[in-house]
Design an enzyme around this catalytic site. Structure first.
Site, PDB file in Angstrom:
ATOM      1  N   SER A 296       0.845  -1.208   0.000  1.00 52.10           N
ATOM      2  CA  SER A 296       0.000   0.000   0.000  1.00 52.10           C
ATOM      3  C   SER A 296       0.871   1.246   0.000  1.00 52.10           C
ATOM      4  O   SER A 296       1.931   1.267   0.630  1.00 52.10           O
ATOM      5  CB  SER A 296      -0.892   0.017   1.244  1.00 52.10           C
ATOM      6  OG  SER A 296      -1.729  -1.099   1.241  1.00 52.10           O
TER       7      SER A 296
ATOM      8  N   HIS B  95      -1.681   7.223 -13.792  1.00 53.58           N
ATOM      9  CA  HIS B  95      -2.330   6.025 -13.240  1.00 53.58           C
ATOM     10  C   HIS B  95      -3.804   5.969 -13.611  1.00 53.58           C
ATOM     11  O   HIS B  95      -4.409   6.984 -13.955  1.00 53.58           O
ATOM     12  CB  HIS B  95      -2.194   5.995 -11.718  1.00 53.58           C
ATOM     13  CG  HIS B  95      -0.851   5.523 -11.240  1.00 53.58           C
ATOM     14  ND1 HIS B  95       0.233   6.356 -11.157  1.00 53.58           N
ATOM     15  CD2 HIS B  95      -0.426   4.302 -10.831  1.00 53.58           C
ATOM     16  CE1 HIS B  95       1.282   5.667 -10.719  1.00 53.58           C
ATOM     17  NE2 HIS B  95       0.910   4.415 -10.516  1.00 53.58           N
TER      18      HIS B  95
ATOM     19  N   LYS C 238      -7.305   5.073  -8.689  1.00 51.79           N
ATOM     20  CA  LYS C 238      -6.242   5.209  -7.684  1.00 51.79           C
ATOM     21  C   LYS C 238      -6.613   6.308  -6.693  1.00 51.79           C
ATOM     22  O   LYS C 238      -6.962   7.413  -7.095  1.00 51.79           O
ATOM     23  CB  LYS C 238      -4.905   5.522  -8.363  1.00 51.79           C
ATOM     24  CG  LYS C 238      -3.745   5.592  -7.388  1.00 51.79           C
ATOM     25  CD  LYS C 238      -2.413   5.527  -8.101  1.00 51.79           C
ATOM     26  CE  LYS C 238      -1.239   5.676  -7.151  1.00 51.79           C
ATOM     27  NZ  LYS C 238      -1.180   4.640  -6.111  1.00 51.79           N
TER      28      LYS C 238
ATOM     29  N   GLY D 111       3.122   6.388  -4.769  1.00 52.03           N
ATOM     30  CA  GLY D 111       4.232   6.046  -3.879  1.00 52.03           C
ATOM     31  C   GLY D 111       5.540   5.984  -4.654  1.00 52.03           C
ATOM     32  O   GLY D 111       6.603   6.369  -4.138  1.00 52.03           O
TER      33      GLY D 111
HETATM   34  N1  NDP Z   1       3.594  -1.819  -4.262  1.00 54.51           N
HETATM   35  C1  NDP Z   1       3.117  -2.021  -5.485  1.00 54.51           C
HETATM   36  O1  NDP Z   1       3.804  -2.550  -6.380  1.00 54.51           O
HETATM   37  C2  NDP Z   1       1.712  -1.612  -5.783  1.00 54.51           C
HETATM   38  C3  NDP Z   1       0.998  -0.944  -4.833  1.00 54.51           C
HETATM   39  N2  NDP Z   1      -0.296  -0.601  -5.058  1.00 54.51           N
HETATM   40  C4  NDP Z   1      -0.988   0.013  -3.940  1.00 54.51           C
HETATM   41  O2  NDP Z   1      -1.811  -0.983  -3.343  1.00 54.51           O
HETATM   42  C5  NDP Z   1      -2.948  -0.363  -2.739  1.00 54.51           C
HETATM   43  C6  NDP Z   1      -4.222  -1.041  -3.245  1.00 54.51           C
HETATM   44  O3  NDP Z   1      -4.374  -0.796  -4.626  1.00 54.51           O
HETATM   45  P1  NDP Z   1      -5.628  -1.380  -5.433  1.00 54.51           P
HETATM   46  O4  NDP Z   1      -5.725  -2.848  -5.259  1.00 54.51           O
HETATM   47  O5  NDP Z   1      -5.558  -0.800  -6.791  1.00 54.51           O
HETATM   48  O6  NDP Z   1      -6.833  -0.676  -4.625  1.00 54.51           O
HETATM   49  P2  NDP Z   1      -8.338  -1.200  -4.445  1.00 54.51           P
HETATM   50  O7  NDP Z   1      -9.113  -0.029  -3.931  1.00 54.51           O
HETATM   51  O8  NDP Z   1      -8.793  -1.893  -5.672  1.00 54.51           O
HETATM   52  O9  NDP Z   1      -8.213  -2.308  -3.285  1.00 54.51           O
HETATM   53  C7  NDP Z   1      -8.037  -2.029  -1.932  1.00 54.51           C
HETATM   54  C8  NDP Z   1      -8.927  -2.982  -1.157  1.00 54.51           C
HETATM   55  O10 NDP Z   1      -8.609  -2.906   0.231  1.00 54.51           O
HETATM   56  C9  NDP Z   1      -9.831  -2.853   0.949  1.00 54.51           C
HETATM   57  N3  NDP Z   1      -9.601  -2.321   2.287  1.00 54.51           N
HETATM   58  C10 NDP Z   1      -9.659  -1.053   2.738  1.00 54.51           C
HETATM   59  N4  NDP Z   1      -9.399  -1.014   4.061  1.00 54.51           N
HETATM   60  C11 NDP Z   1      -9.162  -2.289   4.465  1.00 54.51           C
HETATM   61  C12 NDP Z   1      -8.844  -2.906   5.701  1.00 54.51           C
HETATM   62  N5  NDP Z   1      -8.723  -2.177   6.827  1.00 54.51           N
HETATM   63  N6  NDP Z   1      -8.681  -4.245   5.742  1.00 54.51           N
HETATM   64  C13 NDP Z   1      -8.816  -4.989   4.636  1.00 54.51           C
HETATM   65  N7  NDP Z   1      -9.128  -4.478   3.414  1.00 54.51           N
HETATM   66  C14 NDP Z   1      -9.297  -3.140   3.333  1.00 54.51           C
HETATM   67  C15 NDP Z   1     -10.718  -1.998   0.071  1.00 54.51           C
HETATM   68  O11 NDP Z   1     -12.081  -2.081   0.440  1.00 54.51           O
HETATM   69  P3  NDP Z   1     -13.020  -0.778   0.078  1.00 54.51           P
HETATM   70  O12 NDP Z   1     -12.923  -0.593  -1.397  1.00 54.51           O
HETATM   71  O13 NDP Z   1     -14.376  -1.203   0.546  1.00 54.51           O
HETATM   72  O14 NDP Z   1     -12.438   0.364   0.855  1.00 54.51           O
HETATM   73  C16 NDP Z   1     -10.432  -2.631  -1.293  1.00 54.51           C
HETATM   74  O15 NDP Z   1     -11.189  -3.801  -1.511  1.00 54.51           O
HETATM   75  C17 NDP Z   1      -2.851   1.125  -3.075  1.00 54.51           C
HETATM   76  O16 NDP Z   1      -2.255   1.808  -2.005  1.00 54.51           O
HETATM   77  C18 NDP Z   1      -1.914   1.136  -4.285  1.00 54.51           C
HETATM   78  O17 NDP Z   1      -1.237   2.346  -4.442  1.00 54.51           O
HETATM   79  C19 NDP Z   1      -0.912  -0.871  -6.238  1.00 54.51           C
HETATM   80  C20 NDP Z   1      -0.225  -1.506  -7.245  1.00 54.51           C
HETATM   81  C21 NDP Z   1       1.137  -1.930  -7.095  1.00 54.51           C
HETATM   82  O1  LIG Z   2      -2.244   2.263  -7.370  1.00 48.30           O
HETATM   83  C1  LIG Z   2      -1.552   1.722  -8.262  1.00 48.30           C
HETATM   84  O2  LIG Z   2      -2.064   1.190  -9.249  1.00 48.30           O
HETATM   85  C2  LIG Z   2      -0.099   1.706  -8.115  1.00 48.30           C
HETATM   86  N1  LIG Z   2       0.430   2.144  -7.006  1.00 48.30           N
HETATM   87  C3  LIG Z   2       1.795   2.158  -6.658  1.00 48.30           C
HETATM   88  C4  LIG Z   2       2.275   3.581  -6.454  1.00 48.30           C
HETATM   89  O3  LIG Z   2       1.524   4.392  -5.884  1.00 48.30           O
HETATM   90  O4  LIG Z   2       3.412   3.894  -6.815  1.00 48.30           O
HETATM   91  C5  LIG Z   2       2.646   1.343  -7.604  1.00 48.30           C
HETATM   92  C6  LIG Z   2       2.215   1.416  -9.038  1.00 48.30           C
HETATM   93  O5  LIG Z   2       2.512   2.665  -9.518  1.00 48.30           O
HETATM   94  C7  LIG Z   2       0.740   1.090  -9.174  1.00 48.30           C
END
Ligand code: NDP
Ligand SMILES: O=C(O)C1=N[C@H](C(=O)O)C[C@H](O)C1
Length: 262
Positions: A98, A153, A157, A163
């Protein structure tokens, strides 16, 4: 073979769904639990197999019942810190994907790792190409101090800047020998020159059709140099996440950035 037991939070989300499949395909990793605020979904629907688990609501209960080695978190900044705190007090190592964590949240995680004598990884990007893009940007900034970041993005998002952009700006600022840039901003329209992070202007674009992309543009005398990375789909994050799950097992402190485990 030692099997690493993993619980994933954010299981109903875009990354959660994609990464559950990736983790489930590894013979040394077993997904023993999945959690999301709304719970509900049977995992066999996501994984296309006969997995009997379903997405649960209470992380505390899942951790107590399954006693995993690693927690993988793809939720949001606030939830990631709360979830990591639940994990660390049980000696479960968090891998936090996250993004959007502020300085206070990062230092709280540091303290929790120290108090519990447990390792953790916070990695804003698991794509190998993105890690290299950041590394090349650091190298270029030694010769071209003037640069700006454009990150693009998908429109779902929730955080901006990404990040990855924030990490890139921090790494550039740490390695710059002379910071010529940025020139004085003259904005007729507020925000048109982007936001400044560690002295690097960052421009965030959110549009349907995009996945995750970043350009770091350097300008010099009579020339520019652009480094661009594109995640064309979420499978780009899989190999880095699997590596992180394996490597976090040997950590007894918090590490920021997958590049520090390669
Ligand atoms: N490090 C990396 O390589 C990458 C990082 N990311 C990051 O990952 C995160 C998630 O991205 P993404 O999947 O696109 O987002 P989504 O919104 O699709 O998914 C997030 C999920 O987490 C749920 N959620 C929120 N709070 C909680 C909690 N306390 N406990 C359990 N589940 C919870 C949300 O529910 P609800 O929708 O009901 O709030 C939702 O289902 C972001 O911060 C993104 O920037 C993304 C891609 C790559
Ligand atoms: O939310 C995303 O999709 C992504 N989040 C990460 C970020 O905030 O850097 C990694 C990637 O860019 C995808």
């Amino acid at each position: 073979m030692k099997i690493t037991k993993v619980v994933l939070t954010g299981a109903n989300g875009q990354m959660g769904q994609a990464m559950l499949k990736v983790l489930d395909n590894e013979s040394d990793i077993e997904v023993v639990g999945a959690v999301d605020v709304n719970g509900g979904m049977p995992l066999n629907k996501v994984l296309g197999n006969d997995n009997p688990l379903k997405v649960e609501v209470s992380l505390a209960e899942v951790l107590a019942n399954t006693q995993p080695d690693v927690l993988v978190d793809f939720t949001n900044a606030r939830a990631a810190v709360e979830n990591a705190s639940e994990a660390l007090k049980r000696g479960v190592r968090p891998v936090i994907g996250s993004t959007g964590l502020n300085t206070e949240q990062v230092s709280l995680l540091h303290s929790l790792c120290e108090e519990n004598r447990c390792g953790a990884l916070v990695a804003p990007n698991f794509a190998l190409g993105a890690i290299l893009m950041m590394r090349f940007a650091v190298e270029c900034s030694k010769y071209f101090p003037d640069c700006e970041i454009v990150e693009l993005h998908h429109d779902k998002k929730i955080d901006a800047p990404s990040g990855t952009a924030a990490a890139t700006a921090r790494m550039i600022s740490e390695s710059r020998t002379a910071a010529n840039s940025p020139v004085e901003h003259r904005e007729k329209t507020l925000g048109v020159r982007g936001g400044e992070i560690f002295g690097v202007p960052v421009h965030s674009i959110r549009l349907p059709g995009l996945v995750a992309h970043q350009e770091v543009i350097f300008g010099g005398e009579g020339e520019t140099l652009t480094i661009r990375h594109d995640s064309l789909n979420r499978s780009s994050f899989g190999a880095g996440l699997v590596l992180a799950v394996r490597k976090v097992l040997n950590l007894d402190r918090m590490v920021i950035g997958l590049e520090n485990l390669l």
